[in-house]
Design an enzyme around this catalytic site. Structure first.
Site, PDB file in Angstrom:
ATOM      1  N   ARG A1026      -0.112  10.386  -7.985  1.00  0.00           N
ATOM      2  CA  ARG A1026       0.395   9.029  -8.216  1.00  0.00           C
ATOM      3  C   ARG A1026      -0.771   8.092  -8.505  1.00  0.00           C
ATOM      4  NH1 ARG A1026       3.429   7.368  -3.227  1.00  0.00           N
ATOM      5  NH2 ARG A1026       4.990   8.845  -4.009  1.00  0.00           N
ATOM      6  N   ARG A1095      -0.745   0.396  -0.324  1.00  0.00           N
ATOM      7  CA  ARG A1095      -0.489   1.170  -1.540  1.00  0.00           C
ATOM      8  C   ARG A1095      -0.428   0.250  -2.759  1.00  0.00           C
ATOM      9  NH1 ARG A1095       3.688   6.001   0.321  1.00  0.00           N
ATOM     10  NH2 ARG A1095       2.472   6.721   2.116  1.00  0.00           N
ATOM     11  N   LYS A1165       2.129   3.691   6.386  1.00  0.00           N
ATOM     12  CA  LYS A1165       1.937   3.128   5.050  1.00  0.00           C
ATOM     13  C   LYS A1165       2.221   1.630   5.052  1.00  0.00           C
ATOM     14  CE  LYS A1165       6.588   4.775   3.859  1.00  0.00           C
ATOM     15  NZ  LYS A1165       7.335   5.730   3.023  1.00  0.00           N
ATOM     16  N   LYS A1167       2.978  -1.730   2.279  1.00  0.00           N
ATOM     17  CA  LYS A1167       3.365  -2.022   0.893  1.00  0.00           C
ATOM     18  C   LYS A1167       3.473  -3.529   0.675  1.00  0.00           C
ATOM     19  CE  LYS A1167       5.970   2.295   0.445  1.00  0.00           C
ATOM     20  NZ  LYS A1167       7.288   2.925   0.134  1.00  0.00           N
ATOM     21  N   CYS A1386      15.427   8.336  -6.674  1.00  0.00           N
ATOM     22  CA  CYS A1386      14.122   8.942  -6.382  1.00  0.00           C
ATOM     23  C   CYS A1386      14.054  10.334  -6.997  1.00  0.00           C
ATOM     24  CB  CYS A1386      13.901   9.013  -4.873  1.00  0.00           C
ATOM     25  SG  CYS A1386      14.977  10.216  -4.058  1.00  0.00           S
ATOM     26  N   CYS A1392      10.203  17.265  -4.109  1.00  0.00           N
ATOM     27  CA  CYS A1392       9.997  16.533  -2.862  1.00  0.00           C
ATOM     28  C   CYS A1392      10.338  17.405  -1.668  1.00  0.00           C
ATOM     29  CB  CYS A1392      10.834  15.263  -2.849  1.00  0.00           C
ATOM     30  SG  CYS A1392      10.633  14.328  -1.319  1.00  0.00           S
ATOM     31  N   CYS A1431      16.947  11.674   0.572  1.00  0.00           N
ATOM     32  CA  CYS A1431      16.752  11.639   2.017  1.00  0.00           C
ATOM     33  C   CYS A1431      16.767  10.187   2.449  1.00  0.00           C
ATOM     34  CB  CYS A1431      15.446  12.336   2.403  1.00  0.00           C
ATOM     35  SG  CYS A1431      13.979  11.333   2.078  1.00  0.00           S
ATOM     36  N   CYS A1435      12.843   5.820  -0.866  1.00  0.00           N
ATOM     37  CA  CYS A1435      11.931   5.551  -1.975  1.00  0.00           C
ATOM     38  C   CYS A1435      12.561   4.717  -3.085  1.00  0.00           C
ATOM     39  CB  CYS A1435      11.401   6.862  -2.550  1.00  0.00           C
ATOM     40  SG  CYS A1435      10.309   7.751  -1.426  1.00  0.00           S
TER      41      CYS A1435
END
Length: 1531
Positions: A1026, A1095, A1165, A1167, A1386, A1392, A1431, A1435
């Site tokens: 990514r 990110r 994470k 964002k 996603c 994934c 899931c 995302c």
């Protein structure tokens, strides 16, 4: 079955075939189209109806569907030789082409049920042409007869050991009333299951279908021959003259030959008087057949009261005239005669039909004909006679001549189409001819042609197969010529014939001759032609000079055509009729995998042997999952290898759903090759309704496992000093290289250690894996020999890591207590050792719909299917891990911990004694599965007598992500060593956590995981990369560079993510470092694109206000640069040159410490996103920091309202986890925004939960601290206060498509990219088109947060060229439903590792199924935000969508409703664990209601709340409250 009403003979026959067979080969028009038999067969099989004859464990007959042109009788050899009874249901179309197989199968008890065709006028030629093939032939003429004769055929085949063909005309019973279904007890009695089991108990020798194995059917016992009638002197039989006036006494050698055969077949076998020790069983003769069939019919008469005989006669016993009908009119004729008036010429006539057509028993025919009959009219429905006289006429003639009776005249007639309206007229004509003094032979009766009907078994091109022909059109345009296209008009030749390679090749040769003639005509015209001007002559002369130069001829062809068009003379018009010949044509024959079988392969041979410049495109449609590799007789020829052996042909093996680029390359090379070319094209095909997802998954399995390797073979490469062979399958290429590298080592080892020879030389198979398990277990047992204490074996099956961790921890604790402990995966355990265990423990998680995890499936199947296990001396215990709320519906509660419960029950049934009761860990308990585990483990130690042991060592704390980060030396770990390890495609788990910080995840292809595991291979590991691309802005040059990376180092696709950046998939480990370097050379980077850091910073693309966007975007870049990690590890690992020097192109990190992050970075994470009102396309509330741009009065950027604590991640059924929206902190100026973001991040760094990663996001930190406390902490770190938030307004969070002009006069085009996937397909060359645009575009690209793409900063001067390219590649097509334009998904499967269900590949399919109702209720242009994820990690930001589907298990989703259209409100659970059928039902109902009930301007999400369908979620903390479908407790 008896209550069922049977309406057609095919249904009656199919039911009998199913009951009386182990295997039914169902011959169908195509795999997508049912035959008149197959629907019944499949219905019986799908309902698990038990067969009487099948010896399968479940007694369900195996149905093998085969296309009619795929040499269907090949499927018979293997099962019949293995002792399985086989029947075939088919039309008569296959019989002539299968005649070679028929001769070989005649001595085996195979039954062919043949529906004669065409339906309107059946052609009995197919039967008469194979009458001497050695089979027994039975004919039925009514619905009841079809049922009875089908049963007779099966009983007779088993009794005689010979093949039986039961044929019938389906139309003969069209007007009959339905009959009752077969009586099972009658079928069982007639079939004689003792005979069936005797046959099934032994296999039949013979391994080749090409050589006669010498088998002949023998009679099971001696018997007295049936007494024959006294043979009288044959009377002279008058044979009426033929229509052409041939001699009355003429007899062909064919007649004599057939008479001899009939005589021999009818002769009684001679008895030997020689004295022998053991008399050899006699070969089955016609007398045996007659005895068997009459005994079967006698039994049928006894049980059902229905009589049959070899020849049936109906009519008066004193009749003088009779019809012998061998055609479809028999019932019509019989009915008409029965209803005849007394003065009709055919009144009181009789009708004869053959029930037992072969063997032909002439004596039985004579018995059936009344002595009063003097004249017999033989009616044959045979369209293609091979002799002067019809086959039946010869049979009747020879029988009557050689036997007694009063027949004086026999007249043959050719029977055509007879209807109810014409039957009387036909009879009058027949009897007028029969009773005349000189009857005419071969008189035609009825119409020659029946009413036209569509051929059921004609050729058809499946919709999916157009993928390759579309590529031909795209590559070669008008130059492409497909000689055998089924759409062509071939002057009366049927498409079945015209589609063959032989016909197509002939057509191409004819076209070549016409081209040569055309060249001569052009030469003449260029020299002496009469044109209106001289311009055509010059152009034609130039063309003639270059006609043989493939490159130059294209340049001059256009000029020649242009000049001729302008000239307008008659000669010009004449030449223009063949203008296609001015260009070099690309000549193609397109066929299917039917050309790979014997019956289709000869045409391929002709093409290859000719050396002509012809291209063959052969499309193989056999799905990988249905390949017939186990049946050697059904294997197709490897045409690729066959063609390469010729040496003069170009060969390629391609798969459009694997590598579109390779298909283009292969077709282009084939076209340029001067000689025959074969392009093998894979396109797995189940049916017309196959989704692209199904085809993709099948293709990936076939290619990656090696079933369908991608390669190219070009003999001309040798001239250039290059290799002829190019292997294009990337994964196979690597494994082949590894194999070759190991080959010498293995050879030497085999010589040194012969005992290892089998293991090293064989592929991974059952025996090898068993030996490996045995050696591993024995080796471990030796290590335990010196230990004291009881043995304890611990076996685990894990779908994640919990069961593994528990098992290893339990093993360590057992060893600490003095036990001899073994810990193994279930799939590695030799099941045969189970009975010898003393103490054994099983720990299993729950996968899918209550299934064992993949690494425990083989063990479970081996145990549950075992019939000999005795575990009386084994003590055991089972612990299961599950989620009692995972399947909320009452009927699904059985899936909770089902593997553990099932295993516990089965072990107890085998006599094993429990050590401790079944333990169940529930994710819903306070401590998750640990609650149940902490109760279960002490009971286990107590049962083993080691509960109270002193001096147990202190257990180390579990290793966490925090430990990995701390020990990594600023993200270095052992990544370099892992990259250099060529023994595996993977890296270590710890390094897998660290590489996320560098922008890459290790993944494996889950589509082929099971197949690779079955082959003993590690998963197909690859990496996702990514990029870090603040605000999603890319230059045109960078776009081309990204495209190159995808093509050369990835899987030829790119993903535009919901975080406005590029993502690459399928990057194998060896290409990981080159890909990273290439990204940095493009002045991008990947550092911190993933991991526990800040990110990629998002920014609304806002095409309408470029100056304002630029100011906001610069802030996003400043924030991104300010918060980027400072470690030099990224440059050391990825950008170091071969000589060890660093290439620092994408950054200039010089410090090896982290002033912002510290050695453990963030707890989770982080964002950041920036929205520009009124557009909330970034879903600003969904991020840890959300910035809302605020304008000054002059339109310049003032600063940002800052929200904090948004986040999308959650865990199914865990109410401690939830999505959350950001909470407002206040306003911050543009100059200070990066510092304010830093301080928010630092408060999270210092206060976030580092013990529980599911509680580690900033949203939980704020909820735990309280918004005001958190805000005060940030202000404390910052040293200043937030200002009051300023007013703003959002009205949308979707993209605005099409052209927009900004305030500077520049143009921007927003194009729809479904779910962000950039790829080429046969229908849509999106990737190629975007590259072409990027190569001329002078502005920039902007990636949108909704996964679409904006072509930005286009001047008015450049706009026309770009519009032309957009139209050429269909990138300007915005005529989609608003629902599709507002959707997002996603990646999910196959890459994934967290995915539970499909997402990107399935959402388009689901929307397509909803678009019909959208059109119906007028909502096609109404935007509804729909999102899907595989899931609950969120995302695609599903929790903010108006309607969302979140994967729960494969094919099952939780459905959420009520999200805000502007992204301002979370949705709520509406239905749990629903599948497609229920989704469609619910959605269609809601959409219809919404269309009727909505108020002006009311959005779908708002309506669902107002209508009371769902309750509004006001905050993440009440996300789980008041859901429409409560997830109940376990019963």
């Amino acid at each position: 079955m008896a209550s069922t009403q049977i309406k057609t003979p095919q249904e009656a026959v199919a039911r009998i075939a199913y009951l009386a067979s182990d295997v039914v080969v169902s011959v169908q028009p195509s795999l997508a189209a049912e035959s008149d038999f197959s629907a019944t067969l499949k219905s019986l099989a799908s309902s698990r109806t038990q067969s009487l004859a099948s010896k399968a464990a479940d007694a369900v007959t195996e149905i093998i569907p085969v296309r009619h042109n795929n040499d269907p009788l090949l499927s018979v050899f293997t099962p019949i030789r293995s002792g399985r009874l086989v029947s075939v249901t088919t039309t008569s179309e296959i019989l002539l082409s299968s005649i070679a197989h028929l001769y070989k199968l005649a001595q085996l008890p195979v039954v062919l049920h043949v529906a004669l065709g065409p339906k309107s006028l059946p052609d009995y030629t197919a039967i008469t042409s194979i009458r001497n093939s050695g089979w027994t032939f039975l004919q039925s003429n009514s619905l009841q007869e079809a049922q009875d004769l089908a049963l007779t055929a099966h009983a007779l085949a088993v009794h005689s050991g010979k093949g039986v063909i039961h044929f019938f005309d389906p139309s003969s019973s069209a007007s009959e009333q339905p009959i009752a279904a077969e009586d099972i007890s009658l079928v069982q009695e007639i079939l004689n299951l003792d005979n069936v089991r005797r046959f099934q108990s032994a296999s039949i020798s013979g391994s080749s279908i090409y050589a006669n194995d010498g088998r002949v059917a023998v009679a099971p016992e001696q018997f007295e021959p049936v007494a024959s009638q006294t043979v009288l002197d044959a009377q002279e039989v008058e044979l009426a003259p033929a229509q052409d006036g041939a001699d009355e006494s003429a007899q062909t050698s064919q007649q004599q030959s057939e008479a001899s055969e009939a005589s021999e077949a009818s002769a009684t076998p001679s008895a030997s008087i020689a004295t022998t020790i053991e008399e050899q069983a006699p070969v089955v003769t016609s007398e045996h057949i007659y005895k068997y069939v009459t005994s079967i019919w006698a039994k049928l008469n006894e049980l059902a009261g229905r009589q049959y005989s070899a020849f049936e006669y109906s009519g008066p016993s004193n009749a003088e005239n009779a019809l012998f009908v061998f055609g479809s009119g028999s019932p019509l004729f019989a009915q008409a005669i029965a209803q005849a008036q007394s003065d009709d010429s055919f009144a009181k006539a009789g009708v004869l039909t053959a029930r037992l057509y072969r063997p032909w028993l002439g004596a039985k025919l004579l018995e059936a004909i009344p002595k009063s009959v003097k004249r017999v009219a033989v009616l044959e429905q045979v369209s293609r006679k091979t002799t002067k006289w019809g086959p039946l006429l010869i049979d009747v003639l020879t029988s009557v001549k050689s036997g007694p009776g009063g027949v004086e005249t026999i007249v043959g007639h050719q029977l055509g189409y007879i209807s109810q309206e014409t039957v009387v007229q036909a009879l009058r004509g027949i009897f007028q001819n029969l009773t005349s003094e000189k009857p005419v032979q071969n008189l035609e009766v009825g119409e020659r042609e029946a009413p036209k009907e569509a051929s059921e078994y004609g050729l058809e091109k499946p919709k999916l197969e157009t993928a390759y022909t579309k590529i031909l059109d795209q590559l070669f345009g008008e130059r492409a010529y497909i000689a055998n296209s089924i759409e062509k008009d071939n002057a009366g030749v049927s498409n079945t014939i015209s589609a063959t390679p032989e016909y197509g090749f002939g057509a191409l040769l004819a076209r070549k001759e016409r081209k040569q003639k055309f060249v001569s005509e052009v030469k003449e015209a260029a020299s002496n032609g009469q044109f209106s001007s001289d311009a055509p002559k010059q152009a034609l002369a130039k063309w003639v000079a270059n006609a043989e130069d493939a490159k130059k001829v294209e340049e001059v062809a256009s000029e020649a055509v242009s000049k001729l068009s302008e000239d307008g003379s008659d000669l010009s018009k004449s030449l223009l009729e063949y203008k296609q010949f001015f260009r070099k044509q690309s000549l193609w024959l397109v066929g299917s995998d039917a050309w790979s079988y014997d019956l289709g392969n000869s045409g391929v041979h002709h093409v290859l042997a000719s050396g002509e410049n012809v291209n063959l495109l052969i499309i193989d449609s056999t799905p990988y999952s249905e390949r017939a590799a186990a049946d050697a007789n059904r294997r197709k020829k490897d045409i690729g290898l066959y063609a390469m052996n010729f040496g003069n042909a170009y060969v390629a093996s391609t798969a459009v759903y694997s590598s579109y680029t390779q298909v283009l390359q292969a077709m282009d090379e084939a076209d340029k090759f001067n000689g025959p070319s074969v392009v093998l094209a894979y396109l797995p095909y189940f049916g017309e309704h196959d989704s692209a997802l199904t085809v993709l998954q099948e293709t990936k399995k076939a290619v990656d496992i090696g079933y369908w390797p991608l390669y190219r073979w070009n003999p001309e490469n040798e001239k250039k000093g290059e290799s002829n062979f190019s292997l294009d399958s990337e994964r196979i290429k690597k494994e082949l290289k590894e194999f070759l590298d190991r080959d010498n080592h293995l050879t030497q080892l085999m010589k040194k250690e012969p005992s290892f020879g089998a293991v090293l030389s064989e592929d991974f198979g059952t025996e090898i894996r068993a030996q490996q398990k045995r050696k591993a277990k024995d080796a471990y047992n030796q290590l335990l020999e010196g230990l004291f204490g009881a043995p304890l074996t611990i076996l685990y099956a894990s779908d994640n890591s919990n069961a593994i961790s528990l098992s290893k921890r339990l093993g360590n604790r057992g060893r600490a207590r003095g036990l001899k402990t073994t810990v193994m995966c279930m799939e590695d355990y030799p099941v045969e050792d189970l009975a010898s265990e003393e103490n054994i423990v099983f720990i299993t998680s729950t996968a899918g719909q209550g299934e064992f995890p993949q690494n425990g499936l083989s063990f479970w199947h081996a145990v549950k299917d075992n019939t000999s296990l005795d575990l009386a001396n084994v003590r055991y215990s089972v612990f299961g891990l599950g989620d009692s709320h995972y399947w909320p519906r009452k009927e699904d509660k059985i899936y909770y911990n089902k593997p553990a419960k099932d295993l516990d029950r089965v072990l107890a049934n085998f006599g094993a004694k429990p050590l401790a009761p079944l333990g169940l860990g529930d994710d819903q308990d306070a401590d998750g599965f640990q609650t149940g585990y902490s109760e279960w483990e002490p009971k286990l130690w107590e049962a083993l007598g080691v509960a109270n042991v002193d001096g147990l060592p202190e257990e180390p704390a579990p290793r966490t992500n925090e430990d990995i980060k701390l020990e990594s030396n600023y993200l270095r770990g052992t990544i370099v060593q892992g990259l250099n390890d060529t023994s595996t495609l993977a890296i270590s788990p710890d390094d897998g956590q660290l590489t996320k910080f560098h922008g890459t995840y290790m993944q494996d292809d889950r589509d082929i995981r099971d197949e690779r595991k079955a082959q003993g291979l590690e998963p197909a590991y690859s990496f996702m990369i990514r990029c870090r691309l603040p605000g999603g802005v890319s230059t045109a040059k960078q776009w081309v560079q990204m495209d190159d990376i995808a093509n050369e180092l990835g899987n030829e696709t790119m993903k535009l993510t919901t975080r406005q950046t590029f993502q690459f998939h399928g990057v194998v480990k060896s290409k990981l470092r080159p890909a990273m370097k290439a990204i940095n050379r493009a002045l991008m980077t990947t550092i911190a694109a993933c991991g526990d850091v800040n990110r990629n910073v998002m920014c609304s693309p806002l095409p309408a206000h470029s100056k304002y966007h630029r100011a906001v975007w610069e802030c996003s870049k400043r924030i991104s640069d300010h918060l980027i990690p400072n470690t030099t590890a990224y440059h050391e690992i990825w950008l170091t040159d071969d000589d060890g020097s660093k290439t620092q192109v994408g950054g200039n990190a010089v410090q090896d410490f982290e002033p912002l992050y510290g050695p453990t970075y963030l707890p989770r994470k982080f964002k950041v996103s920036i929205a520009i009102p009124p557009h909330n396309d970034v879903d600003v509330y969904a991020h840890d920091i959300g910035l809302i741009a605020i304008k000054n009065e002059d339109g310049s950027l003032a600063g940002f309202n800052m929200t904090a604590g948004g986040g999308m991640g959650a865990t199914h059924n865990n109410k401690k986890t939830y999505p959350q929206v950001g909470r407002m902190l206040g306003f911050v100026t543009a100059a200070d925004v990066h510092i304010a973001c830093e301080k928010v991040m630092l408060v999270q760094r210092d206060n976030g939960d580092r013990k529980n990663r599911k509680h580690a996001r900033l949203k939980y930190t704020i909820d735990d601290m309280g918004v005001e406390v958190f805000k005060a902490k940030v202000e404390e770190y910052w040293g200043q206060k937030f200002e009051e938030a300023r007013p703003f307004h959002f009205d949308s969070n979707v993209d605005t498509f099409g052209w927009t002009k900004d305030e500077t006069g520049l143009n921007h085009f927003t194009m729809f990219i479904e779910n962000g996937r950039i790829e080429d397909t046969a229908e849509f060359q999106m990737k190629t088109g975007l590259r072409a645009i990027a190569q001329v575009h002078k502005g920039e690209f902007r990636l949108t947060p909704n996964q679409h793409l904006i072509l930005s900063n286009v001047t008015d001067e450049d706009k026309p060229e770009l519009e032309k390219l957009l139209a050429q590649y269909k990138l300007d097509n915005l005529h989609y439903s608003a629902l599709r334009l507002s959707s997002s998904a996603c990646v999910a499967f196959p890459t994934c590792g967290l995915a539970m269900a499909e997402s990107e590949r399935y959402l388009p399919v689901l929307i397509t199924k909803l678009e019909g109702v959208l059109e119906e209720v007028g909502l096609k242009q109404d935007s509804i935000v729909m999102r899907m994820t595989g899931c609950p990690n969120g995302c695609a930001r599903p929790w903010l969508a108006e309607v969302a589907f979140v994967g729960k298990a494969y094919g099952a989703y939780n459905m959420y409703l009520g999200g805000g259209y502007h992204g301002q409100r979370l949705n709520k659970l509406y239905r749990a664990s629903i599948k497609e059928e229920e989704i469609l039902t619910i959605m269609k109902g809601l959409l219809r209601r919404y269309a009727k009930e909505r108020e002006e301007g009311e959005r779908f999400g708002d309506w669902t709340i107002r209508a009371g369908i769902i309750k509004a979620t006001t905050d993440g903390t009440n996300f789980h409250e008041g859901v429409a479908e409560e997830e109940g407790d376990e019963e």
